[in-house]
Write an enzyme that holds these catalytic residues in place. Sequence first.
Site, PDB file in Angstrom:
ATOM      1  N   ASP A   1     -71.742  21.289 -60.125  1.00 31.01           N
ATOM      2  CA  ASP A   1     -71.486  22.255 -58.913  1.00 31.01           C
ATOM      3  C   ASP A   1     -72.815  22.831 -58.224  1.00 31.01           C
ATOM      4  O   ASP A   1     -72.892  23.611 -57.378  1.00 31.01           O
ATOM      5  CB  ASP A   1     -71.203  23.424 -60.582  1.00 31.01           C
ATOM      6  CG  ASP A   1     -69.838  23.140 -60.850  1.00 31.01           C
ATOM      7  OD1 ASP A   1     -69.813  22.153 -61.796  1.00 31.01           O
ATOM      8  OD2 ASP A   1     -69.140  24.472 -61.138  1.00 31.01           O
TER       9      ASP A   1
ATOM     10  N   ARG B   1     -65.741  32.955 -69.829  1.00 30.86           N
ATOM     11  CA  ARG B   1     -65.635  32.285 -70.992  1.00 30.86           C
ATOM     12  C   ARG B   1     -66.229  31.573 -71.860  1.00 30.86           C
ATOM     13  O   ARG B   1     -66.904  31.373 -71.766  1.00 30.86           O
ATOM     14  CB  ARG B   1     -64.237  31.628 -70.372  1.00 30.86           C
ATOM     15  CG  ARG B   1     -64.936  30.090 -69.683  1.00 30.86           C
ATOM     16  CD  ARG B   1     -63.791  29.155 -68.986  1.00 30.86           C
ATOM     17  NE  ARG B   1     -63.976  28.491 -68.043  1.00 30.86           N
ATOM     18  CZ  ARG B   1     -63.442  28.075 -66.877  1.00 30.86           C
ATOM     19  NH1 ARG B   1     -62.499  28.576 -66.868  1.00 30.86           N
ATOM     20  NH2 ARG B   1     -64.371  26.567 -66.804  1.00 30.86           N
ATOM     21  N   ASP B   2     -65.780  30.490 -72.887  1.00 30.16           N
ATOM     22  CA  ASP B   2     -65.843  29.916 -73.465  1.00 30.16           C
ATOM     23  C   ASP B   2     -66.966  29.260 -72.971  1.00 30.16           C
ATOM     24  O   ASP B   2     -66.467  27.497 -73.465  1.00 30.16           O
ATOM     25  CB  ASP B   2     -65.292  30.224 -74.929  1.00 30.16           C
ATOM     26  CG  ASP B   2     -64.007  29.070 -74.390  1.00 30.16           C
ATOM     27  OD1 ASP B   2     -63.184  28.690 -73.422  1.00 30.16           O
ATOM     28  OD2 ASP B   2     -63.308  28.830 -75.654  1.00 30.16           O
ATOM     29  N   GLU B   3     -67.458  28.680 -72.435  1.00 27.85           N
ATOM     30  CA  GLU B   3     -68.019  27.799 -71.602  1.00 27.85           C
ATOM     31  C   GLU B   3     -69.583  28.200 -71.013  1.00 27.85           C
ATOM     32  O   GLU B   3     -70.381  28.153 -72.227  1.00 27.85           O
ATOM     33  CB  GLU B   3     -67.243  28.046 -70.315  1.00 27.85           C
ATOM     34  CG  GLU B   3     -67.912  25.898 -69.885  1.00 27.85           C
ATOM     35  CD  GLU B   3     -67.012  25.134 -68.622  1.00 27.85           C
ATOM     36  OE1 GLU B   3     -67.114  24.637 -67.942  1.00 27.85           O
ATOM     37  OE2 GLU B   3     -65.316  25.771 -68.555  1.00 27.85           O
TER      38      GLU B   3
ATOM     39  N   ASP C   1     -71.833  27.732 -64.826  1.00 30.56           N
ATOM     40  CA  ASP C   1     -70.855  27.615 -64.060  1.00 30.56           C
ATOM     41  C   ASP C   1     -69.555  28.709 -63.390  1.00 30.56           C
ATOM     42  O   ASP C   1     -69.013  28.941 -62.668  1.00 30.56           O
ATOM     43  CB  ASP C   1     -69.494  26.164 -64.468  1.00 30.56           C
ATOM     44  CG  ASP C   1     -69.394  26.473 -65.622  1.00 30.56           C
ATOM     45  OD1 ASP C   1     -69.405  26.762 -66.616  1.00 30.56           O
ATOM     46  OD2 ASP C   1     -68.104  26.169 -66.061  1.00 30.56           O
TER      47      ASP C   1
ATOM     48  N   GLU D   1     -62.646  29.969 -59.225  1.00 28.90           N
ATOM     49  CA  GLU D   1     -62.955  28.186 -59.540  1.00 28.90           C
ATOM     50  C   GLU D   1     -61.539  27.412 -58.855  1.00 28.90           C
ATOM     51  O   GLU D   1     -61.857  27.143 -58.585  1.00 28.90           O
ATOM     52  CB  GLU D   1     -62.728  28.336 -61.390  1.00 28.90           C
ATOM     53  CG  GLU D   1     -62.306  27.481 -62.342  1.00 28.90           C
ATOM     54  CD  GLU D   1     -62.818  27.145 -63.563  1.00 28.90           C
ATOM     55  OE1 GLU D   1     -63.013  25.386 -63.534  1.00 28.90           O
ATOM     56  OE2 GLU D   1     -61.758  28.124 -63.707  1.00 28.90           O
TER      57      GLU D   1
ATOM     58  N   TRP E   1     -71.445  14.596 -60.052  1.00 26.72           N
ATOM     59  CA  TRP E   1     -72.339  15.099 -60.564  1.00 26.72           C
ATOM     60  C   TRP E   1     -73.555  15.272 -61.513  1.00 26.72           C
ATOM     61  O   TRP E   1     -74.602  15.529 -60.776  1.00 26.72           O
ATOM     62  CB  TRP E   1     -71.773  15.821 -61.922  1.00 26.72           C
ATOM     63  CG  TRP E   1     -70.109  16.159 -62.527  1.00 26.72           C
ATOM     64  CD1 TRP E   1     -70.593  17.624 -62.517  1.00 26.72           C
ATOM     65  CD2 TRP E   1     -69.076  16.461 -61.284  1.00 26.72           C
ATOM     66  NE1 TRP E   1     -69.089  18.136 -62.625  1.00 26.72           N
ATOM     67  CE2 TRP E   1     -69.163  17.809 -61.362  1.00 26.72           C
ATOM     68  CE3 TRP E   1     -68.781  15.873 -60.176  1.00 26.72           C
ATOM     69  CZ2 TRP E   1     -67.093  18.464 -60.910  1.00 26.72           C
ATOM     70  CZ3 TRP E   1     -67.872  15.975 -60.094  1.00 26.72           C
ATOM     71  CH2 TRP E   1     -67.291  17.629 -59.881  1.00 26.72           C
TER      72      TRP E   1
ATOM     73  N   HIS F   1     -67.043  31.698 -60.577  1.00 28.10           N
ATOM     74  CA  HIS F   1     -66.739  29.863 -60.114  1.00 28.10           C
ATOM     75  C   HIS F   1     -68.309  30.252 -58.274  1.00 28.10           C
ATOM     76  O   HIS F   1     -67.404  30.515 -57.644  1.00 28.10           O
ATOM     77  CB  HIS F   1     -66.392  29.175 -59.958  1.00 28.10           C
ATOM     78  CG  HIS F   1     -66.332  28.690 -61.400  1.00 28.10           C
ATOM     79  ND1 HIS F   1     -65.554  29.206 -62.483  1.00 28.10           N
ATOM     80  CD2 HIS F   1     -66.228  27.649 -61.451  1.00 28.10           C
ATOM     81  CE1 HIS F   1     -66.179  28.570 -63.225  1.00 28.10           C
ATOM     82  NE2 HIS F   1     -66.882  27.015 -62.861  1.00 28.10           N
TER      83      HIS F   1
END
Length: 864
Positions: free
Chosen positions: A470, A461-463, A457, A740, A527, A761
């Site tokens: 997506d 960052r922390d992801e 995605d 995003e 999703w 994103h």
Amino acid sequence: MSAHPTPVTFEHLRDGLGIGVAEPRLSWQLPDGFTAQDGYEIELAREGIITRTGRIPGAQQVMVPWPGQPLVSRERVVVRVRVWTEEASGASAWSEASSVEAGLLEAADWSAVPVGAAWSEDPDSDRRPARVRKNFDLTAPTVRARLYITAHGLYEAEINGHRIGNDSLSPGWTVYGDRLRYYTYDVTSHLAQGANTIGAWLGDGWYRGRIGFDGGSRNLYGTDQSLIAQLEVTHDDGSTTVIATDPTWQAAASPILFSSLYDGETFDGRLYDRSWSTPHGAPSGKWEPVATGSRDTSTLIAPKGPPVRCTQQLHPLTVTAMGSGRYVLDFGQNLVGRLRITVDGPADTTLTMRHAEVLQDGELATRPLRQAAATDTYILDDSGEQSWEPRFTLHGFRYAEISGWPGELTGDRVVAQVHHTDMVRTGWFECSDPLINRLHENVQWSMRGNFVDIPTDCPQRDERLGWTGDLQVFAPTASFLYDCVGMLDSWLDDVKVEQLPDGTIPWYVPVIPGAPMWTPIQPGAAWGDVAALTPWVLYQRSGDLELLRRHFPMGRAWVDLMAGLAGPSRLWDTGFQLGDWLDPTAPPEDPSATRTDRHLIATAYFAWSTRHLAWSARELGYEDVAQQYTVVADEVAEAFRNRYVHADGHMTSDSPTAYCVALAFGLLDDPDLRQFAGDRLAELVLLDDARIATGFVGTPLICDALTNTGHIDVAYQLLTQTACPSWLYTVTMGATTIWERWDSLRPDGTLNPGGMTSFNHYALGAVADWLHRVVGGIAPAAPGFRTITYRPRPGGGITWARTRHDTPYGTAALSWELAEDRLVATVTVPAGCTGIVELPGQERITVTAGNHIIDHPVSEGCAA
């Protein structure tokens, strides 16, 4: 004929070395200037024995079945093809030779075991990585050598002081317990008769490094950091030597003191002995016997797509001195990668490199990174000028801050190394509007930055997770821009592994522990529909029917789950849903609080996936199954209309996204009802001054919904809008990737206060698919682009556009220009394909392979 087809390719790979299937399918393209194939012959050369198929009648040239005995492990076959075409009476010349070589196809082929450091570690801490190595002798000359290698964690291998391969973050991220990818390298030229050394750097990566939200989790797949490697050497006398990871290897602490995908890497150059992977002398450091582990070798798999590599280098546009050896660099492009520095300074000098996507008040804006430090550190040794870049981390950034630089930092001393899965570019678009061109470039850069072994995605960052929704909305755009079929096929294999027994598809794959919102896993529309919709998209773009067949059970299980949740009512109107995620009216703290009924969206997707499952079944020859799901899809559509469409045609959610899904998913069977919905959608768009009023679900659909109901002028108003929220607003604010949130950077220059504020994103860039098909005018009309539609729809003040796509059969292109009162179009149809050309105001015509120039008067509906 002297002309010959292109060299044969295998499956969806550029390189046939280490292929993981015993019967790889073959593809080729026809010689330039030819229109259609009516026969072909394949030649196989294996161990000096040549066999030929003889002339096989037919036009098939993509994913042609393997024509000989299945490959066995390690077997290498040289393949050529020649063709017969309508233009010539005889066969073409043979194609240039292509080689395919099987990897290790059987679990019993592996003798290697995982090896790593034996010292004690705190599994809850940031552990220092290890290196492993082994010395060995070769008593006879080498004629062939292959290194089969993977790791629990990440690896970079060296033999006799030379790096092996140019891939990064290998073996990538899969559901490791079920599928661990290994790579095959030809290392023949790296070996010598006599003394040799093989070694590998190790990193935590996704295997045991910190991954996830709110501080993340460690050791998701295990606590060990281990190498699994098997070097197989064939000598000139026919004998073989196998050097496999086993208890005879040694391990030592690495000069990498710390390595994390989120937090960056720290490297102490003072601890780096450059001869560590050579047989010359004893390496510095404490080398001791390794610890060995175990691995089910039946889970080791060969890659289906390319690895991550550095594909481009960017020098900074500006270097701003901030005082005291601190500098801020602007690379002019939001990218994913890492810095490579060249520096000369005193030993013990410490350089700190931080990264961010945007600046605030001239400084790095790191709040959007959340708990990802994105910081690399390098400590200089005393060797003079030295170059360095981290090995096992990547960052999403446009700006970097370097602190501690000795002397003056100039732009030639730092380069940004752009990394992503090394897919071949296949799609291009440009037009007369420079803002739209920048938007398209932003989409392409966001795809590059987020296709890092899996489709993530966001990259900063922390992801950085493989969110299924997506990819579901972006797959049509992705598969036009790049050849990503092999990569996404592999990822879909992991989606199937992670699918729950009841058919539920996780929000993201691979699955990791998440916040209560994501755990336990619940079925969610848009999703979970990746299971039924994305294999169909990949089939349409590639023509790979077997890909559709292999993933059909996953999609069927998902559709059956929705049918069970809906029950006899055929309405999926219960349970948790994200709905039209990131609708611009949603508050920053609750992106799912949208204006469209979430269960309206869920039922619409139930119908759409069921319809696709029926289409897939029909393509696969499952006629009874196709009929079964056609009936279900019709019933869901009827239930949707009865529940969510008022008698006067208004939707119960009178929102743009509600009309988008009803129109785009074919849920309105009455032409008058469809027209009312299109008119109301256009009215709502104009009431919002043609600003975006849709989120993840509605945004990919809205331009088509308007176009197909006679409101293409409104679609162009949406496209060309520059006020917030809009696609071009982000461009006017200096964006070089897709954001995003529509207002990740607000008009006053401040950051959106939400915790989700990524500047890279790709999902909202799915509009590029509409640019390719409607503005540019190119779309597949048959799987694999065997038949191609050329149907540009000019508007929005655009006076010309050029679109190109490298299909499995060759290049399809369309350029059009409005000149005074005429439209001039140049159409390129690949050999072996048919083009259907439909220019505004003109009758549809069919054209064969080649270039065609069409010049005709501009009709009223074509005015730009």
